[in-house]
Design a protein around this motif. Structure first.
Motif, PDB file in Angstrom:
ATOM      1  N   PHE A  60      14.603 -38.728  10.560  1.00 16.46           N
ATOM      2  CA  PHE A  60      14.095 -37.352  10.414  1.00 16.46           C
ATOM      3  C   PHE A  60      13.222 -36.983  11.457  1.00 16.46           C
ATOM      4  N   LEU A  61      12.188 -37.854  11.738  1.00 18.17           N
ATOM      5  CA  LEU A  61      11.259 -37.198  13.063  1.00 18.17           C
ATOM      6  C   LEU A  61      11.973 -37.384  14.225  1.00 18.17           C
ATOM      7  N   ASN A  62      12.889 -38.307  14.675  1.00 18.69           N
ATOM      8  CA  ASN A  62      13.486 -38.455  15.625  1.00 18.69           C
ATOM      9  C   ASN A  62      14.681 -37.255  16.022  1.00 18.69           C
ATOM     10  N   GLY A  63      15.189 -36.904  14.967  1.00 21.85           N
ATOM     11  CA  GLY A  63      15.814 -35.648  14.855  1.00 21.85           C
ATOM     12  C   GLY A  63      15.128 -34.415  15.223  1.00 21.85           C
ATOM     13  N   LEU A  64      13.781 -34.374  14.545  1.00 21.91           N
ATOM     14  CA  LEU A  64      12.989 -33.343  14.959  1.00 21.91           C
ATOM     15  C   LEU A  64      12.634 -33.383  16.351  1.00 21.91           C
ATOM     16  N   ILE A  65      12.397 -34.312  16.992  1.00 16.13           N
ATOM     17  CA  ILE A  65      12.253 -34.428  18.523  1.00 16.13           C
ATOM     18  C   ILE A  65      13.412 -33.923  19.141  1.00 16.13           C
ATOM     19  N   ASN A  66      14.790 -34.298  18.862  1.00 14.99           N
ATOM     20  CA  ASN A  66      15.933 -33.878  19.542  1.00 14.99           C
ATOM     21  C   ASN A  66      16.089 -32.404  19.544  1.00 14.99           C
ATOM     22  N   LEU A  67      15.527 -31.813  18.089  1.00 18.41           N
ATOM     23  CA  LEU A  67      15.825 -30.395  17.940  1.00 18.41           C
ATOM     24  C   LEU A  67      14.899 -29.363  18.890  1.00 18.41           C
ATOM     25  N   LYS A  68      13.631 -30.136  18.984  1.00 23.25           N
ATOM     26  CA  LYS A  68      12.727 -29.218  19.666  1.00 23.25           C
ATOM     27  C   LYS A  68      12.587 -29.662  21.081  1.00 23.25           C
ATOM     28  N   ARG A  69      12.910 -30.647  21.621  1.00 24.77           N
ATOM     29  CA  ARG A  69      12.979 -31.056  23.081  1.00 24.77           C
ATOM     30  C   ARG A  69      14.148 -31.175  23.694  1.00 24.77           C
ATOM     31  N   GLY A  70      15.157 -31.402  22.718  1.00 24.69           N
ATOM     32  CA  GLY A  70      16.565 -31.703  23.334  1.00 24.69           C
ATOM     33  C   GLY A  70      16.693 -33.222  23.447  1.00 24.69           C
ATOM     34  N   LYS A  71      18.196 -33.641  23.228  1.00 23.48           N
ATOM     35  CA  LYS A  71      18.278 -35.248  23.241  1.00 23.48           C
ATOM     36  C   LYS A  71      18.121 -35.650  24.491  1.00 23.48           C
ATOM     37  N   ARG A  72      17.572 -36.863  24.459  1.00 26.54           N
ATOM     38  CA  ARG A  72      17.472 -37.733  25.947  1.00 26.54           C
ATOM     39  C   ARG A  72      18.834 -38.288  26.009  1.00 26.54           C
ATOM     40  N   GLU A  73      19.035 -38.528  27.423  1.00 24.90           N
ATOM     41  CA  GLU A  73      20.485 -39.311  27.873  1.00 24.90           C
ATOM     42  C   GLU A  73      20.376 -40.624  27.475  1.00 24.90           C
ATOM     43  N   GLY A  74      21.446 -41.007  27.490  1.00 33.67           N
ATOM     44  CA  GLY A  74      21.608 -42.408  27.116  1.00 33.67           C
ATOM     45  C   GLY A  74      21.581 -42.680  25.767  1.00 33.67           C
ATOM     46  N   GLU A  75      21.026 -44.070  25.390  1.00 31.69           N
ATOM     47  CA  GLU A  75      21.020 -44.465  23.917  1.00 31.69           C
ATOM     48  C   GLU A  75      19.842 -43.822  23.194  1.00 31.69           C
ATOM     49  N   GLN A  76      20.028 -43.257  22.011  1.00 29.05           N
ATOM     50  CA  GLN A  76      19.264 -42.653  21.268  1.00 29.05           C
ATOM     51  C   GLN A  76      18.063 -43.789  20.665  1.00 29.05           C
ATOM     52  N   PRO A  77      16.836 -43.372  20.550  1.00 30.46           N
ATOM     53  CA  PRO A  77      15.949 -44.327  19.798  1.00 30.46           C
ATOM     54  C   PRO A  77      16.407 -44.903  18.520  1.00 30.46           C
ATOM     55  N   LYS A  78      16.156 -45.817  18.102  1.00 28.02           N
ATOM     56  CA  LYS A  78      16.247 -46.537  16.926  1.00 28.02           C
ATOM     57  C   LYS A  78      15.212 -46.122  15.675  1.00 28.02           C
ATOM     58  N   PRO A  79      15.553 -45.752  14.682  1.00 27.29           N
ATOM     59  CA  PRO A  79      14.208 -45.673  13.652  1.00 27.29           C
ATOM     60  C   PRO A  79      13.603 -46.738  13.384  1.00 27.29           C
ATOM     61  N   GLU A  80      12.159 -46.727  13.148  1.00 25.70           N
ATOM     62  CA  GLU A  80      11.564 -47.924  12.944  1.00 25.70           C
ATOM     63  C   GLU A  80      11.194 -48.028  11.465  1.00 25.70           C
ATOM     64  N   ALA A  81      11.388 -49.518  11.533  1.00 30.91           N
ATOM     65  CA  ALA A  81      11.372 -50.149  10.047  1.00 30.91           C
ATOM     66  C   ALA A  81       9.829 -49.591   9.295  1.00 30.91           C
ATOM     67  N   ARG A  82       8.809 -49.764  10.032  1.00 33.13           N
ATOM     68  CA  ARG A  82       7.714 -49.443   9.137  1.00 33.13           C
ATOM     69  C   ARG A  82       6.947 -48.408  10.260  1.00 33.13           C
ATOM     70  N   LEU A  83       6.594 -47.247   9.420  1.00 33.16           N
ATOM     71  CA  LEU A  83       5.661 -46.358  10.175  1.00 33.16           C
ATOM     72  C   LEU A  83       4.521 -46.098   9.936  1.00 33.16           C
ATOM     73  N   SER A  84       3.531 -45.942  10.745  1.00 31.62           N
ATOM     74  CA  SER A  84       1.997 -45.843  10.503  1.00 31.62           C
ATOM     75  C   SER A  84       1.794 -44.316  10.624  1.00 31.62           C
ATOM     76  N   ASN A  85       0.343 -43.771  10.406  1.00 32.99           N
ATOM     77  CA  ASN A  85       0.171 -42.562  10.265  1.00 32.99           C
ATOM     78  C   ASN A  85       0.014 -42.173  11.820  1.00 32.99           C
ATOM     79  N   ASN A  86      -0.296 -43.057  12.655  1.00 32.25           N
ATOM     80  CA  ASN A  86      -0.443 -42.822  14.023  1.00 32.25           C
ATOM     81  C   ASN A  86       0.848 -42.560  14.605  1.00 32.25           C
TER      82      ASN A  86
END
Length: 99
Positions: A60-86
């Motif tokens: 979801f957060l990666n999609g939010l980045i794509n929405l607000k900033r636009g998709k980056r060229e090339g391969e999309q970042p993989k979602p992290e298996a563990r997320l910290s607050n930082n």
């Protein structure tokens, strides 16, 4: 704070409707249904409540980045298996172009 709490707070802060949340997931190339979104947004005490895992929140957060900033060229970042607050704050900072 749980992943569901983070999703709820982001959704209400940006006033996203269920359809917008589904579209944000689609920007991260993840398919979710309206029923999944509704189950994630339920109160913790509700019987229909479903716990959101870190991969789903990261998507979801990666999609939010794509929405607000636009998709980056090339391969999309993989979602992290563990997320910290930082990591959550860092993704929000990137999406909102904050320094």
């Amino acid at each position: 704070m749980t992943n569901n709490d983070i999703l709820r707070r982001i959704r209400y802060a940006f006033d996203f409707k269920d359809k917008a949340v589904i579209e944000i997931f689609a920007l991260a190339e993840v398919v979710v249904t309206k029923e999944q979104v509704i189950a994630w947004l339920k109160k913790d005490e509700d019987e229909a409540f479903v716990q959101m895992n870190s991969v789903e929140l990261s998507s979801f957060l990666n999609g939010l980045i794509n929405l607000k900033r636009g998709k980056r060229e090339g391969e999309q970042p993989k979602p992290e298996a563990r997320l910290s607050n930082n990591m959550v704050f860092q993704k929000l900072r990137i999406a909102l172009n904050l320094k």
